[in-house]
Scaffold this active site. Sequence first.
Site, mmCIF file in Angstrom:
data_model
loop_
_atom_site.group_PDB
_atom_site.id
_atom_site.type_symbol
_atom_site.label_atom_id
_atom_site.label_comp_id
_atom_site.label_asym_id
_atom_site.label_seq_id
_atom_site.Cartn_x
_atom_site.Cartn_y
_atom_site.Cartn_z
ATOM 1 N N SER A 38 -9.910 2.078 2.808
ATOM 2 C CA SER A 38 -9.012 2.801 1.945
ATOM 3 C C SER A 38 -8.014 1.901 1.209
ATOM 4 O O SER A 38 -7.414 2.335 0.232
ATOM 5 C CB SER A 38 -8.223 3.823 2.761
ATOM 6 N N SER A 71 -10.167 -0.216 6.989
ATOM 7 C CA SER A 71 -9.549 -0.039 5.669
ATOM 8 C C SER A 71 -8.897 -1.285 5.081
ATOM 9 O O SER A 71 -8.547 -1.279 3.899
ATOM 10 C CB SER A 71 -8.520 1.083 5.719
ATOM 11 N N LYS A 83 0.836 -1.203 0.000
ATOM 12 C CA LYS A 83 0.000 0.000 0.000
ATOM 13 C C LYS A 83 0.870 1.252 0.000
ATOM 14 O O LYS A 83 1.917 1.282 0.659
ATOM 15 C CB LYS A 83 -0.922 -0.017 1.227
#
Lengths: 97, 486
Positions: free
Chosen positions: B152, B176, B77
């Site tokens: 997210s 997330s 990420k």
Amino acid sequence: MAKLSVEEVKHVAKLARLAITDEEAEKFATQLGAITDFANELQELDTTDVVPTTHVLPVHNVFREDIPAKGLDRDLMMKNVKEQQDGLVKVPPIIAQ
Amino acid sequence: MSLFDKTSAELQQALLNKEITIADLTKEAYARIDALDGEVGAFLALNKEAAEQEAAEKDQVPFEERGPLFGLPIGVKDNIVTEGIETTCASKILEGFNPIYSATVVEKLREAGMVTVGKVNMDEFAMGSANENSAIKKVHNPWDFDRAPGGSSGGSAAAVAAGEVPFTLGSDTGGSIRQPAAFCGVVGMKPTYGRVSRYGLVAFASSLDQIGPITRNVRDNALLLEAIAGVDEHDSTSANVEVPSYVDQLTGDIKGLKVAVPQEYLAEGVSEGVKAQVLAAIEKLKELGATVDTVSLPHSKYALAAYYIISSSEASSNLSRFDGIRYGFRAEADNLEDLYLQTRAQGFGDEVKRRIMLGTYSLSAGTYDAYYKKAQQVRTLIKQDFDKVFEEYDVIVGPTTPTTAFKLGENLDDPMTVYANDILTVPINLAGVPAISIPCGFDNNMPVGLQIIGKYFEEGTIYRVADAFEKATDFHNAKPQTWEVK
């Protein structure tokens, strides 16, 4: 409080160092108003004598042996600085002339 | 067919049998990214040259020196710093930022011998639940490109669901990892707060953030958590608690396990389709020998408000470091004050600004007691709810999200509707306990996630339950149509 006032939003934006237009301030006033309205439901709860939680696990100071070690290289640390001169970070005037 | 149909154990066997090489695995990742990512939008930066070179070198390492994840490709990420690979948090304000060190988890991936293929897309600074707040590009759900992948960690979940890579790392502040895992039909674990070092994770809300693994099956997830977990001298909030072997706990046996189902997690707001799949999953756990009782987490309805106040307050402080001086985007200005104001106004997207302002407001004199302090007190009550249930039960089970993936663009101007999506995941972060989302069925052809919540540092128990469920069902083998690359 259905809506934050535009003045309140502008004040908060100033504290947060965010330039904001009148139009944006209007939009954020409505949106933040909706969020704070929703957050007001917390007031229903009686929290007298409830200790606030800042961390879920016991947090305490962590010590280590004080042994000198090499830090990061200065030139390397300057790698992402947009404007620099003689190994220093360059910024526009800090105090108005 | 793809090499990534296989589990990590099968891939290691194929490597040992000389059917494939590590170079082939890296090549497969880039070929699938080439073929699919134009539509999926999961990757922001690729590390191709370095990864291919690393792969070739790793092929020379003798098998007896390799661990179970050695040579396998992973996506990271973009809020986790990677030395030598641009890290932007999907924000304009970090445009061109090239970290000079790597996060502890990235070092641990290196130690495990994994090959970092690239950086994956996310909501800007991990703020969002649909990945629509990425300043770079949208992510599309591989099960239906018109739908959100969740957020997210939308890029992390979509990349695994599309089979671009078998592993990714995400981060979870209020859901997330779990919410996008549920939306994309993959396995996502948010570990106990403190289980994984946050050193090198760009901070959103420091008392809530955790890094965790996203994979297509439970065993691979357990392997990856084992690799990244543990105390770290660079993060004083990382816990000095031994990391057990999670894989050893995958016995498939949950006889006598005590499962709690909170009534609040199947209440109004949870769609009938999701409810039906989750209830069927709970029946399956009973069949496998677990005892199931309904319990109450009475303060659940207050979690969302408490979460948005606490996380935004912490964010408003954490994000003050983005001022245009030392890294990232810098706006033109005649004086320093204007430089700050303009850099931040032009560099941050609307959702980030909203949260910074909400946080600043909550922390202001005059509102501090009514918002920030109150939210922290409510946090205590929520934590106590969990403590109480865990005195009697081994795990808590419910849906991960109230609905399956919604359409992209549906809720753009209505932050509150998007926030409501997190209602079943945020209490877990406030309490700091670990939780996983695993696929447990479909509703209107979109995946449904089952959330399994455990006691502090008992990720092993969660994995045991998740694995037993997975062994007894076939949901984890389902793949989106996009999986088949022509």
